[in-house]
Design an enzyme around this catalytic site. Structure first.
Site, short mmCIF file in Angstrom:
data_model
loop_
_atom_site.label_atom_id
_atom_site.label_comp_id
_atom_site.label_asym_id
_atom_site.label_seq_id
_atom_site.Cartn_x
_atom_site.Cartn_y
_atom_site.Cartn_z
N GLU A 102 0.84 -1.19 0.00
CA GLU A 102 0.00 0.00 0.00
C GLU A 102 0.88 1.24 0.00
OE1 GLU A 102 -2.63 1.50 -0.81
OE2 GLU A 102 -4.13 0.78 0.61
N ASP A 103 0.37 2.33 -0.56
CA ASP A 103 1.14 3.57 -0.54
C ASP A 103 1.09 4.23 0.84
OD1 ASP A 103 -1.57 4.25 -0.79
OD2 ASP A 103 -1.24 5.82 -2.26
N ASP A 106 -3.77 5.25 6.43
CA ASP A 106 -4.27 6.46 7.06
C ASP A 106 -5.14 6.06 8.25
OD1 ASP A 106 -5.45 9.01 7.49
OD2 ASP A 106 -5.26 9.50 5.38
N PHE A 155 -1.57 16.29 4.59
CA PHE A 155 -1.94 15.76 3.28
C PHE A 155 -0.70 15.82 2.40
CE2 PHE A 155 -3.43 15.91 -1.09
CZ PHE A 155 -4.17 14.74 -1.11
N ARG A 168 0.99 12.35 -9.05
CA ARG A 168 1.54 11.01 -8.81
C ARG A 168 2.95 10.86 -9.37
NH1 ARG A 168 -2.51 7.62 -6.99
NH2 ARG A 168 -4.61 8.04 -7.76
#
Length: 178
Positions: A102-103, A106, A155, A168
């Site tokens: 996963e990037d 959160d 963020f 990206r």
């Protein structure tokens, strides 16, 4: 620090590419050690993890396979709280060692759902590998064995992470400037 503008927001460099690569290599070394003698299936979560997954797999020296799943839970800069599976898993996971790539973790809700879904397919083992985790936002307990970096609740964009599908392609990770 370099600043960039994406759509209506300004971002500044937060983690340079050189540091990202060091951390990705370190995570890969841990996987190489832990998975020695195995042939794990890396299950990369699109769209965000594709760059991390590509770099990670190039650092792996063990036999391994990769596949992709696409889940959606974000719009703009906030999680919608609703997770929709868009592209499913075609591989047989029974008795496989599966590493979810996963990037960013959160709230942890997306990962929790993935673990529940994958667990019904009888893998030998399930592991979490993430580029980034926001410990301050986690809402569910998760065993994240492979984490490149912990970050605050800012963020971020770049290195696969987006702001409304933009950014990206950036080599560094940027944080929003309020």
């Amino acid at each position: 620090m370099d600043t960039i503008k994406i759509l209506d927001k300004t971002f500044k460099t937060f983690i340079p590419e050189s540091e990202i690569q060091k951390r990705v290599a370190a995570v890969a070394e841990k996987i190489n050690h832990d998975m020695a003698g195995k042939n794990p299936l890396l299950l990369a979560v699109l769209n965000g993890s594709f760059i991390f997954a590509a770099d990670l797999i190039r650092y792996l020296t063990i036999p391994c396979e990769i596949s992709f799943v696409k889940l959606a839970s974000y719009q703009g800069t906030t999680s919608t709280g609703k997770i929709k599976e868009i592209i499913g898993i075609n591989e047989n996971l029974e008795n496989r060692d599966v590493i979810i790539v996963e990037d960013i973790v959160d709230t942890g809700n997306t990962m929790k759902r993935m673990l529940e879904t994958l667990g019904t397919r009888n893998p030998r083992s399930l592991h979490i590998c993430t580029l980034l985790v926001k410990p301050g936002k986690l809402q569910v307990p998760l065993n994240i064995e492979y984490c490149a970096m912990e970050i605050p609740n800012d963020f971020i964009v770049g290195y696969g992470l987006d702001y409304d599908q933009q950014g990206r392609n950036l080599r560094d990770i940027y944080t929003v400037v309020e």
